[in-house]
Scaffold this motif. Structure first.
Motif, PDB file in Angstrom:
ATOM      1  N   ALA A  62       0.831  -1.195   0.000  1.00 29.53           N
ATOM      2  CA  ALA A  62       0.000   0.000   0.000  1.00 29.53           C
ATOM      3  C   ALA A  62       0.867   1.247   0.000  1.00 29.53           C
ATOM      4  CB  ALA A  62      -0.923   0.001   1.212  1.00 29.53           C
ATOM      5  N   HIS A  63       1.939   1.248   0.782  1.00 28.11           N
ATOM      6  CA  HIS A  63       2.820   2.404   0.876  1.00 28.11           C
ATOM      7  C   HIS A  63       3.521   2.668  -0.457  1.00 28.11           C
ATOM      8  CE1 HIS A  63       5.379   5.343   2.752  1.00 28.11           C
ATOM      9  NE2 HIS A  63       6.462   4.716   2.255  1.00 28.11           N
ATOM     10  N   SER A  64       4.024   1.606  -1.088  1.00 28.28           N
ATOM     11  CA  SER A  64       4.741   1.803  -2.346  1.00 28.28           C
ATOM     12  C   SER A  64       3.792   2.216  -3.458  1.00 28.28           C
ATOM     13  CB  SER A  64       5.512   0.542  -2.737  1.00 28.28           C
ATOM     14  OG  SER A  64       4.608  -0.505  -2.990  1.00 28.28           O
ATOM     15  N   ASN A  65       2.565   1.713  -3.457  1.00 28.81           N
ATOM     16  CA  ASN A  65       1.586   2.115  -4.471  1.00 28.81           C
ATOM     17  C   ASN A  65       1.165   3.554  -4.289  1.00 28.81           C
ATOM     18  OD1 ASN A  65       1.487  -0.227  -5.939  1.00 28.81           O
ATOM     19  ND2 ASN A  65      -0.185  -1.111  -4.735  1.00 28.81           N
ATOM     20  N   CYS A  66       1.043   3.985  -3.049  1.00 27.20           N
ATOM     21  CA  CYS A  66       0.592   5.350  -2.791  1.00 27.20           C
ATOM     22  C   CYS A  66       1.661   6.370  -3.163  1.00 27.20           C
ATOM     23  CB  CYS A  66       0.223   5.527  -1.322  1.00 27.20           C
ATOM     24  SG  CYS A  66      -1.246   4.621  -0.870  1.00 27.20           S
ATOM     25  N   LYS A  67       2.911   6.070  -2.854  1.00 27.21           N
ATOM     26  CA  LYS A  67       3.973   7.059  -3.071  1.00 27.21           C
ATOM     27  C   LYS A  67       4.374   7.139  -4.540  1.00 27.21           C
ATOM     28  CE  LYS A  67       5.847   7.939   1.222  1.00 27.21           C
ATOM     29  NZ  LYS A  67       6.857   8.658   1.829  1.00 27.21           N
ATOM     30  N   SER A  68       4.730   5.993  -5.127  1.00 29.29           N
ATOM     31  CA  SER A  68       5.280   6.069  -6.474  1.00 29.29           C
ATOM     32  C   SER A  68       4.335   5.527  -7.530  1.00 29.29           C
ATOM     33  CB  SER A  68       6.609   5.325  -6.549  1.00 29.29           C
ATOM     34  OG  SER A  68       6.365   3.941  -6.350  1.00 29.29           O
ATOM     35  N   GLY A  69       3.399   4.664  -7.081  1.00 29.91           N
ATOM     36  CA  GLY A  69       2.478   4.081  -8.043  1.00 29.91           C
ATOM     37  C   GLY A  69       3.167   3.062  -8.937  1.00 29.91           C
ATOM     38  N   SER A  70       4.356   2.677  -8.583  1.00 34.97           N
ATOM     39  CA  SER A  70       5.116   1.777  -9.429  1.00 34.97           C
ATOM     40  C   SER A  70       4.862   0.325  -9.042  1.00 34.97           C
ATOM     41  CB  SER A  70       6.600   2.099  -9.306  1.00 34.97           C
ATOM     42  OG  SER A  70       7.355   1.090  -9.902  1.00 34.97           O
ATOM     43  N   TRP A  71       4.411  -0.470  -9.973  1.00 31.18           N
ATOM     44  CA  TRP A  71       4.188  -1.895  -9.750  1.00 31.18           C
ATOM     45  C   TRP A  71       5.519  -2.623  -9.643  1.00 31.18           C
ATOM     46  CZ3 TRP A  71       1.257  -5.282  -7.832  1.00 31.18           C
ATOM     47  CH2 TRP A  71       1.381  -6.631  -8.144  1.00 31.18           C
ATOM     48  N   VAL A  72       6.520  -2.141 -10.285  1.00 30.76           N
ATOM     49  CA  VAL A  72       7.830  -2.776 -10.280  1.00 30.76           C
ATOM     50  C   VAL A  72       8.422  -2.762  -8.874  1.00 30.76           C
ATOM     51  CG1 VAL A  72      10.186  -2.653 -11.222  1.00 30.76           C
ATOM     52  CG2 VAL A  72       8.226  -2.158 -12.688  1.00 30.76           C
ATOM     53  N   VAL A  73       8.308  -1.644  -8.184  1.00 29.41           N
ATOM     54  CA  VAL A  73       8.835  -1.537  -6.834  1.00 29.41           C
ATOM     55  C   VAL A  73       8.077  -2.496  -5.917  1.00 29.41           C
ATOM     56  CG1 VAL A  73       9.106  -0.004  -4.852  1.00 29.41           C
ATOM     57  CG2 VAL A  73       9.613   0.826  -7.154  1.00 29.41           C
ATOM     58  N   THR A  74       6.769  -2.531  -6.050  1.00 30.13           N
ATOM     59  CA  THR A  74       5.947  -3.405  -5.226  1.00 30.13           C
ATOM     60  C   THR A  74       6.309  -4.863  -5.453  1.00 30.13           C
ATOM     61  OG1 THR A  74       4.154  -1.818  -5.378  1.00 30.13           O
ATOM     62  CG2 THR A  74       3.567  -4.024  -4.661  1.00 30.13           C
ATOM     63  N   LYS A  75       6.483  -5.247  -6.719  1.00 29.09           N
ATOM     64  CA  LYS A  75       6.817  -6.625  -7.040  1.00 29.09           C
ATOM     65  C   LYS A  75       8.202  -6.991  -6.508  1.00 29.09           C
ATOM     66  CE  LYS A  75       6.850  -9.980 -10.694  1.00 29.09           C
ATOM     67  NZ  LYS A  75       6.669 -10.287 -12.081  1.00 29.09           N
ATOM     68  N   ALA A  76       9.133  -6.080  -6.578  1.00 26.16           N
ATOM     69  CA  ALA A  76      10.486  -6.343  -6.085  1.00 26.16           C
ATOM     70  C   ALA A  76      10.470  -6.534  -4.569  1.00 26.16           C
ATOM     71  CB  ALA A  76      11.429  -5.205  -6.476  1.00 26.16           C
ATOM     72  N   VAL A  77       9.710  -5.691  -3.885  1.00 21.45           N
ATOM     73  CA  VAL A  77       9.613  -5.813  -2.423  1.00 21.45           C
ATOM     74  C   VAL A  77       8.966  -7.146  -2.066  1.00 21.45           C
ATOM     75  CG1 VAL A  77       8.477  -4.866  -0.380  1.00 21.45           C
ATOM     76  CG2 VAL A  77       9.572  -3.330  -2.013  1.00 21.45           C
ATOM     77  N   TYR A  78       7.926  -7.525  -2.794  1.00 21.11           N
ATOM     78  CA  TYR A  78       7.244  -8.791  -2.523  1.00 21.11           C
ATOM     79  C   TYR A  78       8.170  -9.976  -2.751  1.00 21.11           C
ATOM     80  CZ  TYR A  78       4.198 -12.790  -3.033  1.00 21.11           C
ATOM     81  OH  TYR A  78       3.643 -14.034  -2.909  1.00 21.11           O
ATOM     82  N   GLU A  79       8.894 -10.003  -3.856  1.00 23.24           N
ATOM     83  CA  GLU A  79       9.818 -11.096  -4.157  1.00 23.24           C
ATOM     84  C   GLU A  79      10.889 -11.203  -3.084  1.00 23.24           C
ATOM     85  OE1 GLU A  79       9.614 -13.442  -6.477  1.00 23.24           O
ATOM     86  OE2 GLU A  79       7.749 -12.569  -7.197  1.00 23.24           O
ATOM     87  N   ASP A  80      11.421 -10.051  -2.650  1.00 25.80           N
ATOM     88  CA  ASP A  80      12.437 -10.049  -1.603  1.00 25.80           C
ATOM     89  C   ASP A  80      11.860 -10.626  -0.310  1.00 25.80           C
ATOM     90  OD1 ASP A  80      14.954  -9.402  -0.383  1.00 25.80           O
ATOM     91  OD2 ASP A  80      13.942  -7.679   0.553  1.00 25.80           O
ATOM     92  N   PHE A  81      10.655 -10.215   0.007  1.00 25.97           N
ATOM     93  CA  PHE A  81      10.015 -10.686   1.228  1.00 25.97           C
ATOM     94  C   PHE A  81       9.734 -12.189   1.137  1.00 25.97           C
ATOM     95  CE2 PHE A  81       6.325 -11.394   3.966  1.00 25.97           C
ATOM     96  CZ  PHE A  81       6.829 -10.894   5.158  1.00 25.97           C
ATOM     97  N   LYS A  82       9.240 -12.650  -0.006  1.00 26.52           N
ATOM     98  CA  LYS A  82       8.934 -14.056  -0.218  1.00 26.52           C
ATOM     99  C   LYS A  82      10.195 -14.906  -0.068  1.00 26.52           C
ATOM    100  CE  LYS A  82       7.912 -15.864  -4.274  1.00 26.52           C
ATOM    101  NZ  LYS A  82       7.243 -16.137  -5.545  1.00 26.52           N
ATOM    102  N   ASP A  83      11.310 -14.460  -0.634  1.00 27.13           N
ATOM    103  CA  ASP A  83      12.580 -15.188  -0.512  1.00 27.13           C
ATOM    104  C   ASP A  83      13.021 -15.239   0.945  1.00 27.13           C
ATOM    105  OD1 ASP A  83      12.571 -15.577  -3.205  1.00 27.13           O
ATOM    106  OD2 ASP A  83      13.964 -13.918  -3.649  1.00 27.13           O
ATOM    107  N   HIS A  84      12.819 -14.149   1.672  1.00 24.15           N
ATOM    108  CA  HIS A  84      13.200 -14.086   3.084  1.00 24.15           C
ATOM    109  C   HIS A  84      12.391 -15.099   3.913  1.00 24.15           C
ATOM    110  CE1 HIS A  84      14.524 -12.400   6.876  1.00 24.15           C
ATOM    111  NE2 HIS A  84      13.250 -12.242   7.251  1.00 24.15           N
TER     112      HIS A  84
END
Length: 198
Positions: free
Chosen positions: A19-41
């Motif tokens: 929600a934070h990344s979508n609100c600030k930048s609106g970038s799906w790429v940033v959101t997906k990268a954060v999710y992938e990093d979190f999933k790997d963790h």
């Protein structure tokens, strides 16, 4: 990036991050990268044992910090052994063919009962006082209902429980152990309507 998981293993902060990344930048790429990093963790930590959520205490804690013991339930008054050994059950009453009810109609006709508990009380008084049966059973009371041509209560066992717990006229220990209480005797002697008094 560190994050905590819930009891079910789902990330706590993932929704906030997305929600934070979508609100600030609106970038799906940033959101997906954060999710992938979190999933790997999470995958690197291994499976998380699922634990049920904590429930609030059902009872208060006393001053010593200990919880009081749980109250035990009362034993069911209709035990399975009672009906298996004796064959007498208030849930399925049967006529007692050996009961002498030849004087019952005259005894019953003296009274004007207004409820099932009063009828049960009258029949028990007849069985105890007139026939000398120390502890009448539910089949004998059922026989009394039939012999005076009164319709037995549909919920026959419940009628006895109500006569005991709500009215207090009888002490019902089992289908074969029924006694009249002091309150029941007083009601019979002083409060029960008699036909000749009307």
């Amino acid at each position: 990036m560190e994050s905590e998981t819930t009891a079910s293993g789902k990330p706590v902060n993932l929704i906030q991050i997305v929600a934070h990344s979508n609100c600030k930048s609106g970038s799906w790429v940033v959101t997906k990268a954060v999710y992938e990093d979190f999933k790997d963790h999470i995958a690197a930590q291994g499976p998380v044992a699922s634990m049920p959520p904590e429930k609030p205490a059902a009872h208060a804690v006393d001053a010593g910090g200990e919880t009081p013991p749980k109250r035990k339930r009362r034993a069911n008054s209709r035990s399975a052994t009672e009906t298996k050994t004796s064959g007498i059950s208030a849930d399925s009453p049967t006529r007692d063919k050996n009961l002498d009810t030849s004087k019952l109609q005259a005894f019953y006709d003296q009274y004007a009962p207004g409820s099932a508990p009063e009828k049960i009380l009258i029949f028990l008084k007849f069985l105890i006082d007139e026939l000398g049966i120390e502890k009448p059973n539910t089949d004998q009371v059922y026989t009394c209902f039939l012999d005076v041509r009164e319709k037995p209560p549909q919920a026959f066992a419940q009628a006895f429980r109500d006569t005991s717990s709500k009215k207090g006229f009888i002490d019902l220990k089992s289908s074969e152990d029924i006694t009249i209480t002091t309150k029941g005797n007083n009601h019979f002697e002083f409060d029960l309507k008699r036909k000749n008094a009307e």
